[in-house]
Structure formats: C-alpha cells, structure tokens
Design a protein around this motif. Sequence first.
Motif, PDB file in Angstrom:
ATOM      1  N   ALA A  37       0.818  -1.224   0.000  1.00 17.96           N
ATOM      2  CA  ALA A  37       0.000   0.000   0.000  1.00 17.96           C
ATOM      3  C   ALA A  37       0.846   1.265   0.000  1.00 17.96           C
ATOM      4  N   ILE A  38       2.026   1.216   0.619  1.00 16.38           N
ATOM      5  CA  ILE A  38       2.889   2.409   0.651  1.00 16.38           C
ATOM      6  C   ILE A  38       3.961   2.362  -0.441  1.00 16.38           C
ATOM      7  N   GLY A  39       3.808   1.410  -1.368  1.00 14.59           N
ATOM      8  CA  GLY A  39       4.721   1.364  -2.514  1.00 14.59           C
ATOM      9  C   GLY A  39       6.067   0.734  -2.237  1.00 14.59           C
ATOM     10  N   LYS A  40       6.144  -0.148  -1.270  1.00 13.47           N
ATOM     11  CA  LYS A  40       7.412  -0.816  -0.932  1.00 13.47           C
ATOM     12  C   LYS A  40       7.445  -2.242  -1.481  1.00 13.47           C
ATOM     13  N   ALA A  41       7.102  -2.390  -2.753  1.00 16.36           N
ATOM     14  CA  ALA A  41       7.070  -3.718  -3.377  1.00 16.36           C
ATOM     15  C   ALA A  41       8.440  -4.392  -3.360  1.00 16.36           C
ATOM     16  N   GLU A  42       9.514  -3.581  -3.424  1.00 14.86           N
ATOM     17  CA  GLU A  42      10.860  -4.167  -3.392  1.00 14.86           C
ATOM     18  C   GLU A  42      11.147  -4.836  -2.051  1.00 14.86           C
ATOM     19  N   LEU A  43      10.618  -4.276  -0.974  1.00 18.20           N
ATOM     20  CA  LEU A  43      10.785  -4.896   0.339  1.00 18.20           C
ATOM     21  C   LEU A  43       9.963  -6.184   0.439  1.00 18.20           C
ATOM     22  N   VAL A  44       8.767  -6.187  -0.129  1.00 19.48           N
ATOM     23  CA  VAL A  44       7.948  -7.399  -0.168  1.00 19.48           C
ATOM     24  C   VAL A  44       8.705  -8.498  -0.906  1.00 19.48           C
ATOM     25  N   LEU A  45       9.292  -8.150  -2.049  1.00 21.03           N
ATOM     26  CA  LEU A  45      10.033  -9.113  -2.843  1.00 21.03           C
ATOM     27  C   LEU A  45      11.274  -9.607  -2.106  1.00 21.03           C
ATOM     28  N   SER A  46      12.007  -8.711  -1.483  1.00 28.22           N
ATOM     29  CA  SER A  46      13.211  -9.139  -0.762  1.00 28.22           C
ATOM     30  C   SER A  46      12.854  -9.983   0.462  1.00 28.22           C
ATOM     31  N   ASN A  47      11.747  -9.651   1.138  1.00 26.12           N
ATOM     32  CA  ASN A  47      11.303 -10.480   2.268  1.00 26.12           C
ATOM     33  C   ASN A  47      10.959 -11.894   1.795  1.00 26.12           C
ATOM     34  N   ALA A  48      10.247 -11.983   0.675  1.00 24.23           N
ATOM     35  CA  ALA A  48       9.886 -13.299   0.134  1.00 24.23           C
ATOM     36  C   ALA A  48      11.143 -14.074  -0.258  1.00 24.23           C
ATOM     37  N   PHE A  49      12.133 -13.375  -0.807  1.00 21.27           N
ATOM     38  CA  PHE A  49      13.378 -14.031  -1.186  1.00 21.27           C
ATOM     39  C   PHE A  49      14.126 -14.555   0.046  1.00 21.27           C
ATOM     40  N   ILE A  50      14.151 -13.774   1.106  1.00 22.85           N
ATOM     41  CA  ILE A  50      14.802 -14.210   2.349  1.00 22.85           C
ATOM     42  C   ILE A  50      14.134 -15.473   2.882  1.00 22.85           C
ATOM     43  N   VAL A  51      12.802 -15.485   2.885  1.00 22.90           N
ATOM     44  CA  VAL A  51      12.072 -16.665   3.349  1.00 22.90           C
ATOM     45  C   VAL A  51      12.371 -17.854   2.436  1.00 22.90           C
ATOM     46  N   LEU A  52      12.375 -17.630   1.143  1.00 21.29           N
ATOM     47  CA  LEU A  52      12.650 -18.700   0.183  1.00 21.29           C
ATOM     48  C   LEU A  52      14.024 -19.324   0.419  1.00 21.29           C
ATOM     49  N   VAL A  53      15.030 -18.494   0.571  1.00 21.12           N
ATOM     50  CA  VAL A  53      16.395 -18.994   0.778  1.00 21.12           C
ATOM     51  C   VAL A  53      16.495 -19.750   2.109  1.00 21.12           C
ATOM     52  N   ALA A  54      15.963 -19.160   3.170  1.00 24.48           N
ATOM     53  CA  ALA A  54      16.056 -19.804   4.483  1.00 24.48           C
ATOM     54  C   ALA A  54      15.321 -21.147   4.510  1.00 24.48           C
ATOM     55  N   MET A  55      14.130 -21.182   3.918  1.00 26.98           N
ATOM     56  CA  MET A  55      13.364 -22.433   3.915  1.00 26.98           C
ATOM     57  C   MET A  55      14.020 -23.482   3.019  1.00 26.98           C
ATOM     58  N   THR A  56      14.609 -23.051   1.909  1.00 25.96           N
ATOM     59  CA  THR A  56      15.305 -23.997   1.032  1.00 25.96           C
ATOM     60  C   THR A  56      16.483 -24.625   1.756  1.00 25.96           C
ATOM     61  N   VAL A  57      17.271 -23.806   2.432  1.00 27.29           N
ATOM     62  CA  VAL A  57      18.406 -24.324   3.200  1.00 27.29           C
ATOM     63  C   VAL A  57      17.895 -25.263   4.297  1.00 27.29           C
ATOM     64  N   GLY A  58      16.831 -24.859   4.982  1.00 26.24           N
ATOM     65  CA  GLY A  58      16.256 -25.709   6.025  1.00 26.24           C
ATOM     66  C   GLY A  58      15.769 -27.035   5.486  1.00 26.24           C
ATOM     67  N   PHE A  59      15.052 -26.998   4.366  1.00 19.51           N
ATOM     68  CA  PHE A  59      14.531 -28.236   3.774  1.00 19.51           C
ATOM     69  C   PHE A  59      15.654 -29.142   3.288  1.00 19.51           C
ATOM     70  N   LEU A  60      16.693 -28.561   2.696  1.00 17.68           N
ATOM     71  CA  LEU A  60      17.824 -29.372   2.247  1.00 17.68           C
ATOM     72  C   LEU A  60      18.530 -30.017   3.435  1.00 17.68           C
ATOM     73  N   SER A  61      18.607 -29.283   4.546  1.00 22.51           N
ATOM     74  CA  SER A  61      19.222 -29.831   5.760  1.00 22.51           C
ATOM     75  C   SER A  61      18.379 -30.950   6.361  1.00 22.51           C
ATOM     76  N   ALA A  62      17.074 -30.869   6.188  1.00 20.06           N
ATOM     77  CA  ALA A  62      16.158 -31.842   6.796  1.00 20.06           C
ATOM     78  C   ALA A  62      15.840 -33.017   5.879  1.00 20.06           C
ATOM     79  N   ALA A  63      16.382 -32.998   4.677  1.00 16.46           N
ATOM     80  CA  ALA A  63      16.004 -34.001   3.678  1.00 16.46           C
ATOM     81  C   ALA A  63      16.215 -35.439   4.153  1.00 16.46           C
TER      82      ALA A  63
END
Length: 170
Positions: A37-63
């Motif tokens: 709403a305040i035009g911070k789409a880049e922060l939304v995208l970077s937050n999603a990327f951080i979650v993606l990377v962290a969860m990928t590393v976590g899932f690979l560790s838990a495989a």
Amino acid sequence: PLLLGEKWSDVVLPLLFICISVPFRLMFDLCEIPLRAIGKAELVLSNAFIVLVAMTVGFLSAAGFSSLGFAIVWATVFPAVVVFVCWRSCRALQVKVKDLFKTFSTPFLVASLMALIVYRMNFLEIDPVARLAFQVFSGVLIYGGILIVAKRYLVAAFKEILKPIKESVK
C-alpha cells in the motif's frame, strides 16, 4: 488416526509441528499488505526471497530426516525468518515491532494453552469418538472463553456485529 485409520498415525506429529507455523504465516502475510500500500514492493520481494532462501536451506538440511524433519523446519526456521522479515517491515512502516507482536501474542498464547489442554485430554480413558467430540467442544470453549476474558473489547465488538441481525429479526 481415529477417523482415517492407523496408517495415518505417522503423520500426526509432523502435522502438529506444521501447525506451529500457521500464526507466523498469517503475520508474514499481514506485513505484506501495508508494504504494498505504501509502494514498498521491493521490500515485499526481498522479504519473500529471504524466506525462500532460508526455507530452502532448512529443507535441504532436513532431507534425510523424513517428513518430521521438514515439519521441524516449518516449526523453527519459518517462525525465526518471519520474525526477522517482520522486523524489517515494521521499520519501513514506522511501526514498533513490540506493537506488532503484542497484537499476535494474546491469540497465540491462548491457542497454545488451548492446544495443551486439549492434548492432555488424550489421556482420558473414554471411547475415542466421544473423546474427540469432547476435545473439539472443549477446545472451542477454552479458546473462546480465554480470549473473551483476555480481550473484553471483543465482546463489545461482537455485540455490535450482532446488533443489525437482532434488529432485523424484530
């Protein structure tokens, strides 16, 4: 297991762990809306990327640990990463992190207390179907009761919601 049979018994513990992540998913999603709403789409995208990377590393560790390992990642890594990205979001939104977590703390604590009480009912020596019905009914009463006591303003808000319905019945 009661309704679906014993072959589902191995899924119960992983599902319990996954349920821990649900409030954090809600918190993550709620931080995204005002950022857009305040035009911070880049922060939304970077937050999603951080979650993606962290969860990928976590899932690979838990495989190597079967479904329980993946569930533990959802219950540990995801909440930690969400807390971090919500902190980033709060800074951009000029909202105190304390206020965000205060909003979520009561429902989270109430749900945790309800889950603990309902879980302890597993040890009741009664018919499994009756125990399940008792747990569901008790869970609703416990959650609703504690939440109403903790947040009295909810009762007033609920009455306001019901007011038009009550008047239309007359």
